[in-house]
Scaffold this motif. Sequence first.
Motif, short mmCIF file in Angstrom:
data_model
loop_
_atom_site.label_atom_id
_atom_site.label_comp_id
_atom_site.label_asym_id
_atom_site.label_seq_id
_atom_site.Cartn_x
_atom_site.Cartn_y
_atom_site.Cartn_z
N HIS A 1 0.85 -1.18 0.00
CA HIS A 1 0.00 0.00 0.00
C HIS A 1 0.90 1.24 0.00
O HIS A 1 1.95 1.24 0.65
N VAL A 2 0.50 2.27 -0.71
CA VAL A 2 1.29 3.50 -0.77
C VAL A 2 0.41 4.68 -0.37
O VAL A 2 -0.63 4.94 -1.00
N ALA A 3 0.82 5.37 0.68
CA ALA A 3 0.12 6.58 1.13
C ALA A 3 0.88 7.79 0.61
O ALA A 3 2.08 7.92 0.84
N SER A 4 0.17 8.66 -0.08
CA SER A 4 0.84 9.82 -0.69
C SER A 4 -0.17 10.94 -0.88
O SER A 4 -1.39 10.73 -0.79
N PRO A 5 0.31 12.15 -1.15
CA PRO A 5 -0.60 13.29 -1.35
C PRO A 5 -1.63 13.02 -2.45
O PRO A 5 -1.34 12.31 -3.41
N ILE A 6 -2.78 13.62 -2.29
CA ILE A 6 -3.91 13.37 -3.20
C ILE A 6 -3.53 13.57 -4.66
O ILE A 6 -3.93 12.79 -5.53
N TRP A 7 -2.70 14.61 -4.94
CA TRP A 7 -2.39 14.92 -6.34
C TRP A 7 -1.52 13.85 -7.00
O TRP A 7 -1.41 13.81 -8.22
N THR A 8 -0.91 12.96 -6.21
CA THR A 8 -0.09 11.89 -6.80
C THR A 8 -0.86 10.59 -7.00
O THR A 8 -0.36 9.67 -7.66
N ILE A 9 -2.06 10.50 -6.45
CA ILE A 9 -2.81 9.24 -6.47
C ILE A 9 -3.10 8.73 -7.89
O ILE A 9 -2.97 7.53 -8.16
N PRO A 10 -3.48 9.59 -8.85
CA PRO A 10 -3.70 9.06 -10.21
C PRO A 10 -2.45 8.40 -10.79
O PRO A 10 -2.56 7.45 -11.57
N VAL B 1 0.08 6.96 -8.82
CA VAL B 1 0.30 5.75 -8.03
C VAL B 1 -0.67 4.65 -8.47
O VAL B 1 -0.31 3.46 -8.52
N SER B 2 -1.89 5.04 -8.83
CA SER B 2 -2.90 4.06 -9.26
C SER B 2 -2.52 3.36 -10.55
O SER B 2 -3.04 2.29 -10.86
N ARG B 3 -1.60 3.97 -11.32
CA ARG B 3 -1.17 3.37 -12.59
C ARG B 3 0.09 2.51 -12.41
O ARG B 3 0.64 2.03 -13.40
N MET B 4 0.53 2.31 -11.18
CA MET B 4 1.72 1.50 -10.93
C MET B 4 1.30 0.07 -10.59
O MET B 4 0.63 -0.16 -9.58
N PRO B 5 1.67 -0.91 -11.41
CA PRO B 5 1.20 -2.28 -11.20
C PRO B 5 1.71 -2.91 -9.90
O PRO B 5 1.12 -3.86 -9.42
N GLU B 6 2.78 -2.36 -9.33
CA GLU B 6 3.32 -2.92 -8.09
C GLU B 6 2.47 -2.56 -6.86
O GLU B 6 2.57 -3.20 -5.82
N VAL B 7 1.66 -1.50 -6.99
CA VAL B 7 0.91 -0.98 -5.85
C VAL B 7 -0.46 -1.65 -5.78
O VAL B 7 -1.26 -1.56 -6.70
N ASP B 8 -0.73 -2.32 -4.67
CA ASP B 8 -2.01 -2.99 -4.49
C ASP B 8 -3.11 -2.03 -4.04
O ASP B 8 -4.29 -2.24 -4.34
N LYS B 9 -2.72 -0.98 -3.31
CA LYS B 9 -3.73 -0.03 -2.83
C LYS B 9 -3.09 1.33 -2.60
O LYS B 9 -2.18 1.45 -1.80
N PRO B 10 -3.56 2.37 -3.31
CA PRO B 10 -3.10 3.72 -3.01
C PRO B 10 -3.96 4.34 -1.91
O PRO B 10 -5.18 4.10 -1.86
N ILE B 11 -3.34 5.10 -1.03
CA ILE B 11 -4.06 5.73 0.07
C ILE B 11 -3.80 7.24 0.00
O ILE B 11 -2.67 7.68 0.22
N PRO B 12 -4.82 8.05 -0.31
CA PRO B 12 -4.61 9.51 -0.39
C PRO B 12 -4.44 10.13 0.99
O PRO B 12 -5.18 9.83 1.92
#
Length: 330
Positions: free
Chosen positions: A37-46, A48-59
């Motif tokens: 899971h990757v927690a990052s600022p809201i503006w980076t979520i789109p 992070v969501s396109r990274m196949p290694e990440v199972d869940k993005p957390i804004p």
Amino acid sequence: MSPQKILVLGPSWLGDMVMAQKLFKAIKNHYPKSELHVASPIWTIPLVSRMPEVDKPIPLPFSHGELNLVKRYQLGKSLRIEGYTQAIILTNSFKSALIPLFANIPKRTGFLGEMRFGLINDRIKKDKSLYRTVDQFLALAPKNKNVKTSLLTCLISKPHEARKFLKGKLKISDKILGIAPGAEYGEAKRWPVEHFAKVAIKAIDKGWKVILLGSANDHDLGRSLDQLTKNKVINLIGKTKLEEVIDVMSICNSFLSNDSGLMHVAASMGIKQVAIFGSSDPKKTPPLSRHAEIMYLSLSCSPCFERSCPLQHTNCLKNIKPEEVIRKVI
């Protein structure tokens, strides 16, 4: 034993987040059955969501520099249900290490940073020889097992969506040059708009379609390029969401930009590109792609890392000639 779940606290800058994907790949290589899971600022979520290694993005619901202890405690407490066994904190600030503590994550990995004793309990000594940002991120990889930066990374893109978005403006046979004239950090990283225009005009004369990309903050640059090219470019600056920009970039044959977040996106996607460096250092934040060509003059005053030129001439950018860039980008 492989951790069941790993939480990464990601960086705020778009370009840094692209480089962090190397770390995500390293984690998945080392722990293939782990959940990331990757927690990052809201503006980076789109992104992070396109990274196949990440199972869940957390804004993360915080503005840049905001501490807000109450909100951080509430978020950390809400994450306890996830049962993370490790957190990896990529930034060096005090506030970035609070959420893993509040989430009761037993192993919290990171560099010591500012006043983080007790917050970081798996402390990694920062190797001063690791100058590149990506190498610093990879130093936090599991067991630091000589992870190579050549690990392939990519973003999930949808070229068909880009074609649909640009319906009527492109033909399948068109050669496409993407241009991103902006750089959020400041004007000392921006090649003159007149230089970008000369490249665009030459590309158009040779039969290329030119697409301008960038955020709403680059609106004036886009308007200037429209005028300088007599409205012959496709100006999408400020008119697209980040996920749409990624899709449009995926259909580009070549890409031209300053040292910016979109430069790193292009590198991750393996697009042929030319990257212009002025006040920043290509040794520290290069585009991580064998398809990238860096234009950098290495003047005696460079890199200064300033937002505006301290000498008020920006020769590090002005003196990179459009003719040289044209030969490399189209």
